[in-house]
Enzyme design. Structure first.
Site, PDB file in Angstrom:
ATOM      1  N   GLU A 178       3.290  -2.113  14.950  1.00  0.00           N
ATOM      2  CA  GLU A 178       3.645  -0.852  15.593  1.00  0.00           C
ATOM      3  C   GLU A 178       2.675  -0.519  16.720  1.00  0.00           C
ATOM      4  O   GLU A 178       3.069  -0.155  17.841  1.00  0.00           O
ATOM      5  CB  GLU A 178       3.610   0.309  14.577  1.00  0.00           C
ATOM      6  CG  GLU A 178       4.661   0.250  13.493  1.00  0.00           C
ATOM      7  CD  GLU A 178       4.195  -0.473  12.244  1.00  0.00           C
ATOM      8  OE1 GLU A 178       3.326  -1.364  12.359  1.00  0.00           O
ATOM      9  OE2 GLU A 178       4.701  -0.166  11.158  1.00  0.00           O
ATOM     10  N   GLY A 191      -3.969   4.852   8.652  1.00  0.00           N
ATOM     11  CA  GLY A 191      -5.342   5.345   8.697  1.00  0.00           C
ATOM     12  C   GLY A 191      -5.874   5.508  10.114  1.00  0.00           C
ATOM     13  O   GLY A 191      -6.813   6.264  10.347  1.00  0.00           O
ATOM     14  N   GLN A 250      -1.379   9.878   2.130  1.00  0.00           N
ATOM     15  CA  GLN A 250      -1.858   8.514   2.298  1.00  0.00           C
ATOM     16  C   GLN A 250      -3.141   8.286   1.506  1.00  0.00           C
ATOM     17  O   GLN A 250      -3.259   7.312   0.768  1.00  0.00           O
ATOM     18  CB  GLN A 250      -2.131   8.176   3.773  1.00  0.00           C
ATOM     19  CG  GLN A 250      -2.653   6.745   3.852  1.00  0.00           C
ATOM     20  CD  GLN A 250      -3.171   6.300   5.196  1.00  0.00           C
ATOM     21  OE1 GLN A 250      -3.626   7.103   5.982  1.00  0.00           O
ATOM     22  NE2 GLN A 250      -3.109   5.017   5.442  1.00  0.00           N
ATOM     23  N   LYS A 299      -7.801  -1.048  13.395  1.00  0.00           N
ATOM     24  CA  LYS A 299      -8.889  -1.794  12.763  1.00  0.00           C
ATOM     25  C   LYS A 299      -8.676  -3.300  12.966  1.00  0.00           C
ATOM     26  O   LYS A 299      -9.568  -4.010  13.380  1.00  0.00           O
ATOM     27  CB  LYS A 299      -8.924  -1.437  11.277  1.00  0.00           C
ATOM     28  CG  LYS A 299      -9.984  -2.137  10.483  1.00  0.00           C
ATOM     29  CD  LYS A 299     -10.039  -1.566   9.073  1.00  0.00           C
ATOM     30  CE  LYS A 299     -10.854  -2.454   8.164  1.00  0.00           C
ATOM     31  NZ  LYS A 299     -10.948  -1.927   6.802  1.00  0.00           N
ATOM     32  N   HIS A 302       9.424  29.346   0.705  1.00  0.00           N
ATOM     33  CA  HIS A 302      10.834  29.593   1.014  1.00  0.00           C
ATOM     34  C   HIS A 302      11.624  28.296   0.996  1.00  0.00           C
ATOM     35  O   HIS A 302      12.717  28.218   1.561  1.00  0.00           O
ATOM     36  CB  HIS A 302      10.955  30.272   2.386  1.00  0.00           C
ATOM     37  CG  HIS A 302      10.201  31.564   2.432  1.00  0.00           C
ATOM     38  ND1 HIS A 302      10.804  32.784   2.210  1.00  0.00           N
ATOM     39  CD2 HIS A 302       8.885  31.818   2.614  1.00  0.00           C
ATOM     40  CE1 HIS A 302       9.882  33.732   2.288  1.00  0.00           C
ATOM     41  NE2 HIS A 302       8.708  33.175   2.525  1.00  0.00           N
ATOM     42  N   THR A 354      -3.828  -6.016  14.991  1.00  0.00           N
ATOM     43  CA  THR A 354      -2.672  -6.909  14.819  1.00  0.00           C
ATOM     44  C   THR A 354      -1.461  -6.125  14.327  1.00  0.00           C
ATOM     45  O   THR A 354      -0.400  -6.695  14.139  1.00  0.00           O
ATOM     46  CB  THR A 354      -2.969  -8.004  13.770  1.00  0.00           C
ATOM     47  OG1 THR A 354      -3.354  -7.358  12.558  1.00  0.00           O
ATOM     48  CG2 THR A 354      -4.056  -8.958  14.211  1.00  0.00           C
ATOM     49  N   THR A 355      -1.614  -4.834  14.076  1.00  0.00           N
ATOM     50  CA  THR A 355      -0.523  -4.053  13.492  1.00  0.00           C
ATOM     51  C   THR A 355       0.641  -3.943  14.474  1.00  0.00           C
ATOM     52  O   THR A 355       0.471  -3.487  15.612  1.00  0.00           O
ATOM     53  CB  THR A 355      -1.045  -2.648  13.087  1.00  0.00           C
ATOM     54  OG1 THR A 355      -2.156  -2.854  12.230  1.00  0.00           O
ATOM     55  CG2 THR A 355      -0.009  -1.826  12.382  1.00  0.00           C
ATOM     56  N   GLU A 409      -2.006   5.871  -1.369  1.00  0.00           N
ATOM     57  CA  GLU A 409      -2.332   4.490  -1.011  1.00  0.00           C
ATOM     58  C   GLU A 409      -3.550   4.026  -1.823  1.00  0.00           C
ATOM     59  O   GLU A 409      -3.707   2.839  -2.087  1.00  0.00           O
ATOM     60  CB  GLU A 409      -2.626   4.393   0.492  1.00  0.00           C
ATOM     61  CG  GLU A 409      -2.335   3.016   1.066  1.00  0.00           C
ATOM     62  CD  GLU A 409      -2.306   3.009   2.578  1.00  0.00           C
ATOM     63  OE1 GLU A 409      -1.208   3.100   3.146  1.00  0.00           O
ATOM     64  OE2 GLU A 409      -3.372   2.896   3.195  1.00  0.00           O
ATOM     65  N   LYS A 426       4.642  -5.207   5.979  1.00  0.00           N
ATOM     66  CA  LYS A 426       4.342  -5.839   7.272  1.00  0.00           C
ATOM     67  C   LYS A 426       4.927  -7.257   7.292  1.00  0.00           C
ATOM     68  O   LYS A 426       5.546  -7.681   8.263  1.00  0.00           O
ATOM     69  CB  LYS A 426       2.818  -5.904   7.511  1.00  0.00           C
ATOM     70  CG  LYS A 426       2.148  -4.555   7.809  1.00  0.00           C
ATOM     71  CD  LYS A 426       0.654  -4.700   8.139  1.00  0.00           C
ATOM     72  CE  LYS A 426      -0.015  -3.352   8.381  1.00  0.00           C
ATOM     73  NZ  LYS A 426      -1.443  -3.394   8.685  1.00  0.00           N
ATOM     74  N   GLY A 471      -9.155   1.867   6.250  1.00  0.00           N
ATOM     75  CA  GLY A 471      -8.347   2.573   7.250  1.00  0.00           C
ATOM     76  C   GLY A 471      -8.228   4.057   6.971  1.00  0.00           C
ATOM     77  O   GLY A 471      -8.480   4.898   7.843  1.00  0.00           O
ATOM     78  N   ARG A 472      -7.873   4.406   5.738  1.00  0.00           N
ATOM     79  CA  ARG A 472      -7.652   5.827   5.429  1.00  0.00           C
ATOM     80  C   ARG A 472      -8.951   6.617   5.282  1.00  0.00           C
ATOM     81  O   ARG A 472      -8.926   7.821   5.065  1.00  0.00           O
ATOM     82  CB  ARG A 472      -6.764   5.965   4.188  1.00  0.00           C
ATOM     83  CG  ARG A 472      -7.244   5.202   2.971  1.00  0.00           C
ATOM     84  CD  ARG A 472      -6.142   5.082   1.922  1.00  0.00           C
ATOM     85  NE  ARG A 472      -6.503   4.233   0.800  1.00  0.00           N
ATOM     86  CZ  ARG A 472      -6.371   2.909   0.779  1.00  0.00           C
ATOM     87  NH1 ARG A 472      -5.920   2.274   1.826  1.00  0.00           N
ATOM     88  NH2 ARG A 472      -6.693   2.215  -0.297  1.00  0.00           N
TER      89      ARG A 472
END
Ligand code: G6Q
Length: 553
Positions: free
Chosen positions: A212, A154, A349, A206, A384, A209-210, A353, A512, A267-268
């Protein structure tokens, strides 16, 4: 209304689905020349044509009654009132407050949250003006023309999609890049082309702590310092968008460079908050505000229009009909607009989600199928590629076709070509082609005999594929805002009817946690790893194989 009433309407819809199975959408059009005006609605600069679905007035009446029986009006009122409808996280769901420009005041737990929203909007606007004028410049005094948004999920997909969609509104000379994947190649690729003196890093998280995002932000900081900048220069090149001021400060971001938002922004659903800073920097704050205002117009429509004229409610009901009664397991998002290339990924998402859930609010198993698989690509490219399955595959896939009447680049005949494809596909999915039609076409082309009969079978299209068409005059900040809000509210309505919580995401949390546990078991290059083997044979086998290669490297 009671559960019994809901069940009775559900059964009535099942009967309608079975009695309509002998008809086709094509035959519904042949029987009623007025389907377009009966089954289309306009709001907030958008037109939704849902007539190419297998519905009748009676079906729609039942679907509207279903929404009422499921308490949609109360649920809607609860959301706008700031009640904690995200029960599993004990949170309110108030992204609508972020884009409200009426005199309305929103409250959460009795606290006026509108004041905070207005304050952050003012700060964002002021910050954009300072960056654009060069007053807020890099450590060497050069203007910050490049933005790198570091975030994921998000905190990435919404801004990335909107920046792409609003390309005609980009401020000349400004560039926004997005880094999300923890795969180091992603940030390495972006940093390879970046000039540290001109780059502003936005750490969008947000929670702050994520894994990535924190890893990517740390790499960006190292790269920045290694380029000759000093610790104190970080304040001129790093800002944070977060609810976690403490963690952002600990990371080294100056308090005045932290733009807050709140736990009642999912988040999203967060591109309307400070998370939209990369959009505002790329297209200008006034265009960012237009995006918010466009969404607000859709919010007001959603709030006030009766269900039978309410675009998000109708989109939700048609989706429920296709998913639960007609048997569509997948839903394609097909924007005929290159600038909306990332819109399907964003909606993947938003939808999957939110409504990829199998428990009702009270923890019981759901009684019916919930969110479909959502996927898509821009037209005409998808034609195509995977449309073959949409036309002749054994699975039924419903689809939303999205286009503008006027393109920002009306070069040559491109846009007419694009629109003719848009219309042709929705027509083909509805009408199909009978075997007789296929045989006649073959005969006319000089093919006859038994071979022609076999070929005619291959050239037969069942049609009867349900589609919606969403049109706007032009893709502008306002219509984009309205389009996103349409889907947000559609998804919310479906969640209410399915009785699920559209606002939590425990599946994300599971990934996670497991990744954290597995990390020590993966060897550093040329090094060792934790040898504890507590996993299944497959995971152990894969770890051994990887560690063997990494140990030798
Ligand atoms: C969205 C989800 C998820 C989230 C990311 C990033 O609704 O919660 O996609 O946005 O996991 O989280 P942070 O913003 O906390 O880094």
């Amino acid at each position: 209304m009671s559960t019994e009433q809901r069940d009775a309407i559900w059964q009535s819809l099942e009967k309608r689905a079975s009695s309509i199975s002998g008809q086709t959408i094509r035959s519904l059009f042949e029987d009623d020349g007025d389907r377009f005006s009966r089954f289309s609605v306009e709001a907030a600069g958008l037109l939704l044509d849902y007539s190419k679905n297998k519905i009748t007035k009676e079906t729609l009446d039942d679907l509207v009654a279903l929404a009422q029986a499921c308490g949609l009006e109360n649920a809607k009122a609860a959301m706008f009132a700031g009640e904690k409808i995200n029960q599993t996280e004990n949170r309110a769901v108030l992204h609508v407050a972020l884009r409200d420009f009426s005199a309305r005041v929103f409250h959460v737990d009795g606290e006026n949250v509108t004041l905070g929203v207005e304050n952050v909007r003012r700060r964002l606007s002021d910050f954009c003006a300072r960056v654009h004028s060069g007053e807020f410049s890099g450590y060497s005094g050069r203007p910050l023309t490049h933005v790198v948004n570091i975030g994921i999920g998000g905190s990435d997909l919404g801004p990335l999609m909107a920046v792409d969609a609003l390309r005609p509104y980009w401020i000349k000379g400004r560039q926004a890049n997005f880094v999300s994947n923890v795969d180091g190649q992603h940030i390495a690729d972006v940093l390879a082309g970046a000039d540290p003196e001109r780059t502003l890093f936005i750490v969008a998280s947000k929670t702050f702590t994520t894994q990535e995002t924190i890893a990517n932000a740390a790499t960006a900081k190292e790269w920045f310092l290694a380029s000759g900048a000093s610790e104190k220069d970080i304040a001129k090149h790093f800002v944070a968008l977060s609810t976690n001021e403490k963690a952002a400060t600990e990371f080294g971001i100056a308090p005045e460079n932290i733009f807050e938002f709140w736990d009642w922004v999912g988040g999203r659903f967060s591109l309307w908050s400070a998370i939209g800073l990369s959009i505002a920097l790329q297209v200008g704050y006034s265009n960012f505000e237009k995006l918010l205002r466009g969404a607000h117009v859709m919010d007001e429509h959603f709030r006030a229009a009766p269900p039978e004229k309410n675009m998000p409610v109708l989109a939700a009901l048609v989706g429920i009909w296709n998913r639960n009664f007609i048997g569509a397991n997948a839903h394609a998002i097909l924007p005929y607009d290159q600038h909306l290339a990332r819109f399907p990924a964003f909606l993947q998402q938003l939808d999957m989600e939110s409504n990829g859930k199998s428990k009702t609010m009270d923890g019981a198993n759901v009684a019916q199928a919930t969110g479909p698989v959502v996927f898509g690509e821009p037209g005409t490219n998808g034609q195509h590629a995977f449309y073959q399955l949409l036309h002749q595959g054994t699975d039924l896939v419903s689809a939303d076709f999205i286009a503008s009447a006027i393109s920002a680049a009306d070069t040559g005949d491109h846009h007419r070509l694009l629109l003719s494809n848009f219309l042709a596909q929705t027509q083909a999915m509805m009408r199909g082609q009978t075997k007789d039609e296929a045989r006649d076409a073959l005969n006319e082309a000089g093919h006859a005999g038994p071979d022609a009969d076999i070929l005619a079978a291959h050239k037969t299209f069942p049609g009867d594929r349900p589609t919606n068409s969403i049109l706007m005059e032009k893709l502008t900040p306002e219509t984009l805002g309205a389009l996103i809000a349409l889907y947000e509210h559609k998804i919310f309505c479906q969640g209410v009817i399915w009785g699920i919580n559209s606002f939590d995401q425990w599946g994300v949390e599971l990934g996670k946690t497991l990744a954290k546990e597995l990390l020590p078991k993966i060897a550093k290059l040329g090094g060792d790893a934790d040898q504890t083997r507590s996993d299944d044979a497959s995971t152990d086998g894969l770890i051994n194989w990887i560690n063997d290669r990494r140990g030798k490297a």
